[in-house]
Design a protein around this motif. Structure first.
Motif, PDB file in Angstrom:
ATOM      1  N   GLY A 150       0.812  -1.220   0.000  1.00 47.95           N
ATOM      2  CA  GLY A 150       0.000   0.000   0.000  1.00 47.95           C
ATOM      3  C   GLY A 150       0.842   1.265   0.000  1.00 47.95           C
ATOM      4  O   GLY A 150       0.327   2.360   0.239  1.00 47.95           O
ATOM      5  N   GLY A 151       2.150   1.128  -0.287  1.00 45.82           N
ATOM      6  CA  GLY A 151       3.031   2.297  -0.312  1.00 45.82           C
ATOM      7  C   GLY A 151       3.087   2.933  -1.694  1.00 45.82           C
ATOM      8  O   GLY A 151       2.339   2.546  -2.596  1.00 45.82           O
ATOM      9  N   ASP A 152       3.988   3.889  -1.858  1.00 47.44           N
ATOM     10  CA  ASP A 152       4.131   4.594  -3.145  1.00 47.44           C
ATOM     11  C   ASP A 152       4.341   3.609  -4.292  1.00 47.44           C
ATOM     12  O   ASP A 152       3.723   3.718  -5.350  1.00 47.44           O
ATOM     13  N   ALA A 153       5.257   2.653  -4.061  1.00 49.92           N
ATOM     14  CA  ALA A 153       5.611   1.743  -5.154  1.00 49.92           C
ATOM     15  C   ALA A 153       4.409   0.887  -5.554  1.00 49.92           C
ATOM     16  O   ALA A 153       4.102   0.761  -6.738  1.00 49.92           O
ATOM     17  N   ALA A 154       3.702   0.326  -4.569  1.00 53.04           N
ATOM     18  CA  ALA A 154       2.568  -0.554  -4.870  1.00 53.04           C
ATOM     19  C   ALA A 154       1.514   0.197  -5.678  1.00 53.04           C
ATOM     20  O   ALA A 154       1.020  -0.294  -6.704  1.00 53.04           O
ATOM     21  N   VAL A 155       1.178   1.395  -5.228  1.00 51.74           N
ATOM     22  CA  VAL A 155       0.058   2.094  -5.854  1.00 51.74           C
ATOM     23  C   VAL A 155       0.465   2.652  -7.224  1.00 51.74           C
ATOM     24  O   VAL A 155      -0.292   2.557  -8.204  1.00 51.74           O
ATOM     25  N   GLU A 156       1.692   3.177  -7.302  1.00 56.36           N
ATOM     26  CA  GLU A 156       2.169   3.695  -8.595  1.00 56.36           C
ATOM     27  C   GLU A 156       2.234   2.578  -9.636  1.00 56.36           C
ATOM     28  O   GLU A 156       1.806   2.739 -10.772  1.00 56.36           O
ATOM     29  N   GLU A 157       2.761   1.431  -9.209  1.00 56.41           N
ATOM     30  CA  GLU A 157       2.909   0.338 -10.172  1.00 56.41           C
ATOM     31  C   GLU A 157       1.551  -0.293 -10.494  1.00 56.41           C
ATOM     32  O   GLU A 157       1.354  -0.816 -11.581  1.00 56.41           O
ATOM     33  N   ALA A 158       0.595  -0.220  -9.554  1.00 54.21           N
ATOM     34  CA  ALA A 158      -0.766  -0.699  -9.860  1.00 54.21           C
ATOM     35  C   ALA A 158      -1.346   0.139 -11.001  1.00 54.21           C
ATOM     36  O   ALA A 158      -1.944  -0.397 -11.943  1.00 54.21           O
ATOM     37  N   VAL A 159      -1.140   1.451 -10.941  1.00 52.79           N
ATOM     38  CA  VAL A 159      -1.648   2.327 -12.012  1.00 52.79           C
ATOM     39  C   VAL A 159      -0.962   1.957 -13.329  1.00 52.79           C
ATOM     40  O   VAL A 159      -1.610   1.819 -14.375  1.00 52.79           O
ATOM     41  N   TYR A 160       0.345   1.741 -13.281  1.00 47.51           N
ATOM     42  CA  TYR A 160       1.084   1.368 -14.496  1.00 47.51           C
ATOM     43  C   TYR A 160       0.539   0.052 -15.071  1.00 47.51           C
ATOM     44  O   TYR A 160       0.353  -0.095 -16.272  1.00 47.51           O
ATOM     45  N   LEU A 161       0.249  -0.900 -14.182  1.00 53.82           N
ATOM     46  CA  LEU A 161      -0.201  -2.218 -14.641  1.00 53.82           C
ATOM     47  C   LEU A 161      -1.544  -2.157 -15.375  1.00 53.82           C
ATOM     48  O   LEU A 161      -1.848  -3.027 -16.188  1.00 53.82           O
ATOM     49  N   THR A 162      -2.344  -1.114 -15.106  1.00 58.59           N
ATOM     50  CA  THR A 162      -3.643  -1.022 -15.796  1.00 58.59           C
ATOM     51  C   THR A 162      -3.466  -0.810 -17.302  1.00 58.59           C
ATOM     52  O   THR A 162      -4.397  -1.024 -18.064  1.00 58.59           O
ATOM     53  N   LYS A 163      -2.273  -0.409 -17.725  1.00 61.48           N
ATOM     54  CA  LYS A 163      -2.051  -0.255 -19.176  1.00 61.48           C
ATOM     55  C   LYS A 163      -2.007  -1.617 -19.859  1.00 61.48           C
ATOM     56  O   LYS A 163      -2.131  -1.723 -21.061  1.00 61.48           O
ATOM     57  N   PHE A 164      -1.762  -2.662 -19.073  1.00 59.13           N
ATOM     58  CA  PHE A 164      -1.593  -3.997 -19.643  1.00 59.13           C
ATOM     59  C   PHE A 164      -2.741  -4.923 -19.211  1.00 59.13           C
ATOM     60  O   PHE A 164      -3.333  -5.596 -20.031  1.00 59.13           O
ATOM     61  N   ALA A 165      -2.996  -4.942 -17.905  1.00 53.71           N
ATOM     62  CA  ALA A 165      -3.901  -5.958 -17.362  1.00 53.71           C
ATOM     63  C   ALA A 165      -5.365  -5.544 -17.545  1.00 53.71           C
ATOM     64  O   ALA A 165      -5.694  -4.371 -17.681  1.00 53.71           O
ATOM     65  N   ARG A 166      -6.227  -6.562 -17.511  1.00 52.59           N
ATOM     66  CA  ARG A 166      -7.678  -6.313 -17.608  1.00 52.59           C
ATOM     67  C   ARG A 166      -8.190  -5.726 -16.298  1.00 52.59           C
ATOM     68  O   ARG A 166      -9.019  -4.837 -16.258  1.00 52.59           O
ATOM     69  N   LYS A 167      -7.632  -6.225 -15.209  1.00 48.61           N
ATOM     70  CA  LYS A 167      -8.091  -5.794 -13.888  1.00 48.61           C
ATOM     71  C   LYS A 167      -6.902  -5.847 -12.923  1.00 48.61           C
ATOM     72  O   LYS A 167      -6.104  -6.796 -12.992  1.00 48.61           O
ATOM     73  N   ILE A 193      -8.825  -0.403 -11.228  1.00 46.77           N
ATOM     74  CA  ILE A 193      -8.192  -0.788  -9.958  1.00 46.77           C
ATOM     75  C   ILE A 193      -9.225  -1.024  -8.861  1.00 46.77           C
ATOM     76  O   ILE A 193     -10.077  -0.168  -8.597  1.00 46.77           O
ATOM     77  N   LYS A 194      -9.133  -2.188  -8.236  1.00 49.27           N
ATOM     78  CA  LYS A 194      -9.982  -2.503  -7.077  1.00 49.27           C
ATOM     79  C   LYS A 194      -9.054  -2.716  -5.876  1.00 49.27           C
ATOM     80  O   LYS A 194      -7.850  -2.929  -6.035  1.00 49.27           O
ATOM     81  N   PHE A 195      -9.641  -2.692  -4.693  1.00 47.25           N
ATOM     82  CA  PHE A 195      -8.825  -2.863  -3.473  1.00 47.25           C
ATOM     83  C   PHE A 195      -9.396  -3.975  -2.603  1.00 47.25           C
ATOM     84  O   PHE A 195     -10.605  -4.106  -2.473  1.00 47.25           O
ATOM     85  N   ILE A 196      -8.524  -4.755  -2.016  1.00 46.78           N
ATOM     86  CA  ILE A 196      -8.929  -5.680  -0.948  1.00 46.78           C
ATOM     87  C   ILE A 196      -8.190  -5.188   0.289  1.00 46.78           C
ATOM     88  O   ILE A 196      -6.954  -5.206   0.345  1.00 46.78           O
ATOM     89  N   TRP A 197      -8.962  -4.721   1.264  1.00 44.66           N
ATOM     90  CA  TRP A 197      -8.354  -4.091   2.458  1.00 44.66           C
ATOM     91  C   TRP A 197      -8.129  -5.119   3.570  1.00 44.66           C
ATOM     92  O   TRP A 197      -8.732  -6.180   3.583  1.00 44.66           O
ATOM     93  N   ASP A 198      -7.308  -4.730   4.524  1.00 39.48           N
ATOM     94  CA  ASP A 198      -7.087  -5.505   5.761  1.00 39.48           C
ATOM     95  C   ASP A 198      -6.695  -6.955   5.488  1.00 39.48           C
ATOM     96  O   ASP A 198      -7.072  -7.852   6.251  1.00 39.48           O
ATOM     97  N   SER A 199      -5.965  -7.169   4.416  1.00 39.81           N
ATOM     98  CA  SER A 199      -5.702  -8.567   4.042  1.00 39.81           C
ATOM     99  C   SER A 199      -4.244  -8.806   3.664  1.00 39.81           C
ATOM    100  O   SER A 199      -3.565  -7.903   3.165  1.00 39.81           O
ATOM    101  N   VAL A 200      -3.811 -10.031   3.928  1.00 39.90           N
ATOM    102  CA  VAL A 200      -2.455 -10.445   3.552  1.00 39.90           C
ATOM    103  C   VAL A 200      -2.546 -11.763   2.783  1.00 39.90           C
ATOM    104  O   VAL A 200      -3.544 -12.489   2.893  1.00 39.90           O
TER     105      VAL A 200
END
Ligand code: NAP
Length: 309
Positions: A150-167, A193-200
């Protein structure tokens, strides 16, 4: 005999090489893999001052830094440092079959991604699990991917991944992101982008490739199984759970705090002639700009040390 040996060619090491070379120090820069360290696998650089070039990535920025270091005469070796002796006036840095000597050493070995820490992780690294969206996003074109963190890297790269992935689904252990607000806003505004909170993530599995994982809600302990879409037969899992320092080489040689090297503001480690720069240091902000700044300071201090002796 070198004036300075710099270990690690990320932004800190390359900046140190630029400053040391420009100060006409006889400089050796040792890197075990490709230049850039973590930044080489960063898809977008938005906050390095002056970095407004369209499509500036970690790779493009770092290749210009490497070229600049070469222009100022830093010698290069691509090899793995196996041991160091930093105590005397002459420091030695040993790689397989070869020993280098120098009057000063700048440690810029950076940090590496923290593993996801789930069962079976090792079996699926490179078979669905990745720590580098820039390197591996293309394998998941039109497929589903998950991002842990949930840090800078996770969220920034999640946005980047939307250019490729369906979800893209971000799985975070709390119900609030740590990432900077501006980065969060981009992610919340992105419909993919969807979120699953409080989970590992507890475990991963699959038949050769990743297609199943179990996540645990940390508040309720409820376990949920996630399966790959029938047509996809695989999903991606990108780990962005922070960093671990690359300091094993220095455990006996330098003062470490939680694995990071303590320095003063001149990058001095306490051992005469030995400096540390970049993410390997104890510091409050790990960014390209602070790594570059550290590298510059360390090289200037190394130059002072060499001229004093
Ligand atoms: P980070 O900021 O340390 O975030 C790590 C994330 O992983 C946190 O959300 C943390 O959760 C979670 N986490 C840690 N251990 C975990 C575990 N065992 N299980 C589950 N979740 C876990 O790391 P990062 O995002 O890789 O960034 C590293 C550094 O680079 C930071 O200083 C960051 O600011 C910098 N960076 C900056 C940019 C930028 O400025 N554009 C981009 C990338 C990285 P909690 O939040 O609950 O602690």
């Amino acid at each position: 005999m070198y004036d300075v040996i710099i270990i690690g060619a990320g932004p800190a090491g390359l900046s140190a090489a630029i400053y040391a070379g420009r100060a006409l120090l006889k400089t050796l820069l040792i890197e075990k893999a490709a230049d850039g360290g973590q930044i080489a696998s960063t898809s977008e650089i938005e906050n390095y001052p002056g970095g407004l070039l369209e499509d500036e990535s970690g790779q493009t920025l770092i290749s210009r830094m490497s070229e600049q270091a070469a222009r100022f005469g830093a010698e290069r070796v691509y090899n793995t440092v196996e041991s160091v002796d930093l105590k005397g006036d002459v420091k030695t840095v040993t790689c397989p079959g070869v020993e280098y000597s120098a009057k000063t050493v700048i440690v810029a070995t950076g940090a590496r991604p923290r593993p996801i820490g789930c069962e079976n992780e090792d079996k699926f690294v490179g078979r669905g699990i990745s720590f580098c969206a820039t390197c591996d996003a293309n394998f998941f074109r039109n497929k589903e991917v998950f991002v842990a963190g949930g840090g800078d890297a996770a969220v920034e790269e999640a946005v980047y991944l939307t250019k490729f992935a369906r979800k893209v689904t971000v799985i975070h252990r709390r119900d609030k992101l740590r990432a900077a607000k501006s980065i969060q806003e981009k992610a919340f505004a992105n419909e993919k982008i969807k979120f699953i909170w409080d989970s590992v993530i507890e475990s991963v599995d699959g038949d050769g490739v990743l297609n199943k994982m179990t996540i645990r809600n940390v508040k309720t302990d409820e376990l949920t199984e996630i399966h790959a879409d029938e047509n996809d037969k695989v999903f991606g899992l990108f780990g962005y759970l922070g960093l671990l320092p690359n300091s094993a080489l220095f455990e006996d040689a330098l003062p470490l705090e939680n694995g990071y090297i303590s320095t003063d503001e001149d990058m001095k480690t306490g051992l005469p002639g030995v400096f540390a720069a970049g993410d390997i240091r104890v510091k409050s902000l790990r960014q390209v700009i602070t790594a570059a700044s550290d590298g510059a300071i360390a090289a200037v201090q190394a130059e002072k040390y060499v001229s004093d002796i």
